[in-house]
Scaffold this active site. Sequence first.
Site, mmCIF file in Angstrom:
data_model
loop_
_atom_site.group_PDB
_atom_site.id
_atom_site.type_symbol
_atom_site.label_atom_id
_atom_site.label_comp_id
_atom_site.label_asym_id
_atom_site.label_seq_id
_atom_site.Cartn_x
_atom_site.Cartn_y
_atom_site.Cartn_z
ATOM 1 N N PRO A 18 71.050 18.372 56.580
ATOM 2 C CA PRO A 18 70.028 17.735 56.104
ATOM 3 C C PRO A 18 68.813 17.410 57.071
ATOM 4 O O PRO A 18 68.837 17.338 58.448
ATOM 5 C CB PRO A 18 70.792 16.240 56.080
ATOM 6 C CG PRO A 18 71.994 16.441 56.611
ATOM 7 C CD PRO A 18 72.140 17.873 56.857
ATOM 8 N N ASN A 19 67.492 17.297 56.679
ATOM 9 C CA ASN A 19 66.308 17.304 57.256
ATOM 10 C C ASN A 19 65.998 18.354 58.288
ATOM 11 O O ASN A 19 64.641 18.218 58.658
ATOM 12 C CB ASN A 19 66.280 15.886 58.052
ATOM 13 C CG ASN A 19 66.751 14.693 56.968
ATOM 14 O OD1 ASN A 19 65.966 14.502 55.911
ATOM 15 N ND2 ASN A 19 67.715 13.796 57.415
ATOM 16 N N ARG A 26 58.922 16.775 61.668
ATOM 17 C CA ARG A 26 59.763 15.495 61.999
ATOM 18 C C ARG A 26 59.974 15.300 63.127
ATOM 19 O O ARG A 26 60.529 15.985 63.969
ATOM 20 C CB ARG A 26 61.247 15.948 61.230
ATOM 21 C CG ARG A 26 62.303 14.869 61.377
ATOM 22 C CD ARG A 26 63.690 15.115 60.735
ATOM 23 N NE ARG A 26 64.487 14.028 61.261
ATOM 24 C CZ ARG A 26 65.893 14.334 61.457
ATOM 25 N NH1 ARG A 26 66.101 15.625 61.621
ATOM 26 N NH2 ARG A 26 66.579 13.231 61.869
ATOM 27 N N TYR A 31 62.295 16.784 68.203
ATOM 28 C CA TYR A 31 63.047 18.309 67.522
ATOM 29 C C TYR A 31 61.885 19.442 67.875
ATOM 30 O O TYR A 31 62.433 20.497 67.562
ATOM 31 C CB TYR A 31 63.154 18.030 66.118
ATOM 32 C CG TYR A 31 64.212 17.130 65.967
ATOM 33 C CD1 TYR A 31 65.633 17.052 66.248
ATOM 34 C CD2 TYR A 31 63.902 15.728 65.249
ATOM 35 C CE1 TYR A 31 66.554 16.097 66.038
ATOM 36 C CE2 TYR A 31 64.846 14.869 65.034
ATOM 37 C CZ TYR A 31 66.071 14.979 65.463
ATOM 38 O OH TYR A 31 67.059 14.123 65.035
ATOM 39 N N ASN A 83 74.178 23.898 62.641
ATOM 40 C CA ASN A 83 73.595 22.725 62.741
ATOM 41 C C ASN A 83 73.687 21.654 61.582
ATOM 42 O O ASN A 83 72.778 21.912 60.710
ATOM 43 C CB ASN A 83 72.050 23.016 63.528
ATOM 44 C CG ASN A 83 71.339 21.460 63.684
ATOM 45 O OD1 ASN A 83 71.882 20.435 63.733
ATOM 46 N ND2 ASN A 83 70.264 21.832 64.427
ATOM 47 N N ALA A 86 72.806 15.165 60.758
ATOM 48 C CA ALA A 86 73.515 13.944 60.551
ATOM 49 C C ALA A 86 74.736 14.211 60.187
ATOM 50 O O ALA A 86 75.652 13.287 60.842
ATOM 51 C CB ALA A 86 72.867 12.958 59.847
ATOM 52 N N HIS A 89 78.013 13.715 62.654
ATOM 53 C CA HIS A 89 78.608 12.520 63.086
ATOM 54 C C HIS A 89 79.457 11.766 62.059
ATOM 55 O O HIS A 89 80.140 10.675 62.489
ATOM 56 C CB HIS A 89 77.463 11.713 63.636
ATOM 57 C CG HIS A 89 76.396 12.393 64.483
ATOM 58 N ND1 HIS A 89 76.689 12.924 65.779
ATOM 59 C CD2 HIS A 89 75.037 12.688 64.061
ATOM 60 C CE1 HIS A 89 75.648 13.605 66.036
ATOM 61 N NE2 HIS A 89 74.604 13.522 65.198
ATOM 62 N N ASP A 96 87.052 19.507 58.272
ATOM 63 C CA ASP A 96 88.059 20.450 57.491
ATOM 64 C C ASP A 96 87.983 21.874 57.382
ATOM 65 O O ASP A 96 88.692 22.767 57.352
ATOM 66 C CB ASP A 96 88.790 19.615 56.274
ATOM 67 C CG ASP A 96 89.416 18.288 56.778
ATOM 68 O OD1 ASP A 96 89.962 18.218 57.829
ATOM 69 O OD2 ASP A 96 89.512 17.294 55.797
ATOM 70 N N GLU A 107 78.656 25.128 67.206
ATOM 71 C CA GLU A 107 77.886 23.949 66.767
ATOM 72 C C GLU A 107 76.770 24.149 67.593
ATOM 73 O O GLU A 107 76.657 24.348 69.100
ATOM 74 C CB GLU A 107 78.690 22.441 67.262
ATOM 75 C CG GLU A 107 77.753 21.477 66.933
ATOM 76 C CD GLU A 107 78.489 20.068 67.288
ATOM 77 O OE1 GLU A 107 78.417 19.203 66.952
ATOM 78 O OE2 GLU A 107 79.292 20.284 68.513
ATOM 79 N N HIS A 109 72.535 22.384 68.334
ATOM 80 C CA HIS A 109 71.639 21.054 68.374
ATOM 81 C C HIS A 109 70.417 21.234 69.048
ATOM 82 O O HIS A 109 70.582 21.695 70.185
ATOM 83 C CB HIS A 109 72.277 19.691 68.622
ATOM 84 C CG HIS A 109 73.450 19.271 67.764
ATOM 85 N ND1 HIS A 109 73.229 18.956 66.515
ATOM 86 C CD2 HIS A 109 74.713 19.511 68.193
ATOM 87 C CE1 HIS A 109 74.453 18.515 66.110
ATOM 88 N NE2 HIS A 109 75.574 19.003 67.022
ATOM 89 N N SER A 111 68.522 18.864 70.121
ATOM 90 C CA SER A 111 68.304 17.876 71.005
ATOM 91 C C SER A 111 69.717 17.662 71.424
ATOM 92 O O SER A 111 70.875 18.229 71.089
ATOM 93 C CB SER A 111 67.787 16.370 70.246
ATOM 94 O OG SER A 111 68.971 15.822 69.390
ATOM 95 N N ARG A 116 71.293 10.190 73.121
ATOM 96 C CA ARG A 116 70.302 9.539 71.998
ATOM 97 C C ARG A 116 71.263 8.271 71.610
ATOM 98 O O ARG A 116 72.274 7.924 72.377
ATOM 99 C CB ARG A 116 70.433 10.437 70.799
ATOM 100 C CG ARG A 116 69.379 11.591 71.497
ATOM 101 C CD ARG A 116 68.856 12.594 70.205
ATOM 102 N NE ARG A 116 68.143 11.876 69.196
ATOM 103 C CZ ARG A 116 68.000 12.218 67.846
ATOM 104 N NH1 ARG A 116 68.702 13.524 67.637
ATOM 105 N NH2 ARG A 116 67.475 11.553 66.936
ATOM 106 N N ARG A 120 75.628 9.026 67.441
ATOM 107 C CA ARG A 120 75.504 10.372 67.698
ATOM 108 C C ARG A 120 76.216 11.053 68.443
ATOM 109 O O ARG A 120 76.479 12.053 68.744
ATOM 110 C CB ARG A 120 73.828 10.813 67.861
ATOM 111 C CG ARG A 120 72.810 10.299 66.862
ATOM 112 C CD ARG A 120 71.280 10.926 67.239
ATOM 113 N NE ARG A 120 70.574 10.389 66.295
ATOM 114 C CZ ARG A 120 70.213 10.759 65.071
ATOM 115 N NH1 ARG A 120 70.947 11.766 64.500
ATOM 116 N NH2 ARG A 120 69.306 10.075 64.357
#
Length: 151
Positions: A18-19, A26, A31, A83, A86, A89, A96, A107, A109, A111, A116, A120
Site C-alpha cells: 500500500p501507498n 509521498r 521515501y 516491500n 504498512a 507491521h 503465513d 523483505e 524497505h 526507509s 521510525r 514500525r
Amino acid sequence: MANRPDTARPVVYVLNGPNLNLLGTREPHIYGSETLDDIAGSLEDRAIELGLDVDVRQSNHEGHLIDWLHEASATGAAAVLLNAGAYTHTSVALYDAIKAISVPVIEVHLSNPHTREAFRHQSYVGMAAKATIAGLGSLSYLLALEAVPRL
C-alpha cells in the site's frame, strides 16, 4: 505495473504494498523522490545483467500480495522481493503466506523502520523472510536483487 518477464531466465517477483504507488510524491524526505516506475526500471536493467527477469507489481490490497506470493511459488520464481508497506507491521496473513511457500522472500524497505515510530519496529514479514534490507532508499531493492543468485 505487472511486467511480463522473459521466461527463459529465472523470474524474481518484486511485490509492493500500500501507498508505494505514491513514491516520488509521498513524503520524499522519508521515501525519496524516485517513483516506483524509476525503481522498476533500475531493477529491470540490473536483472538483465544478472541473467534474471523481474516482475514488478504494486497493490494497495493485502489479498493481492498474498495471491502473488502463492503465484510466485506455483510458477517456480527464483525469489520474491517484498516491500509490504504498512502491512509489514500488521499482517499475520502475509507472514503465513511467506511461511507456506518455498520461494525465498527478501523483505525490502526504502526507509529504516527501526528508526521510525515504535509501531514500525515489529515486522511480521521479517519474521518469515529469509533476509531484510532496509534504510538505503532504492538501493535496498537493488541490493536485494543482487542477493538472489546467492540464495
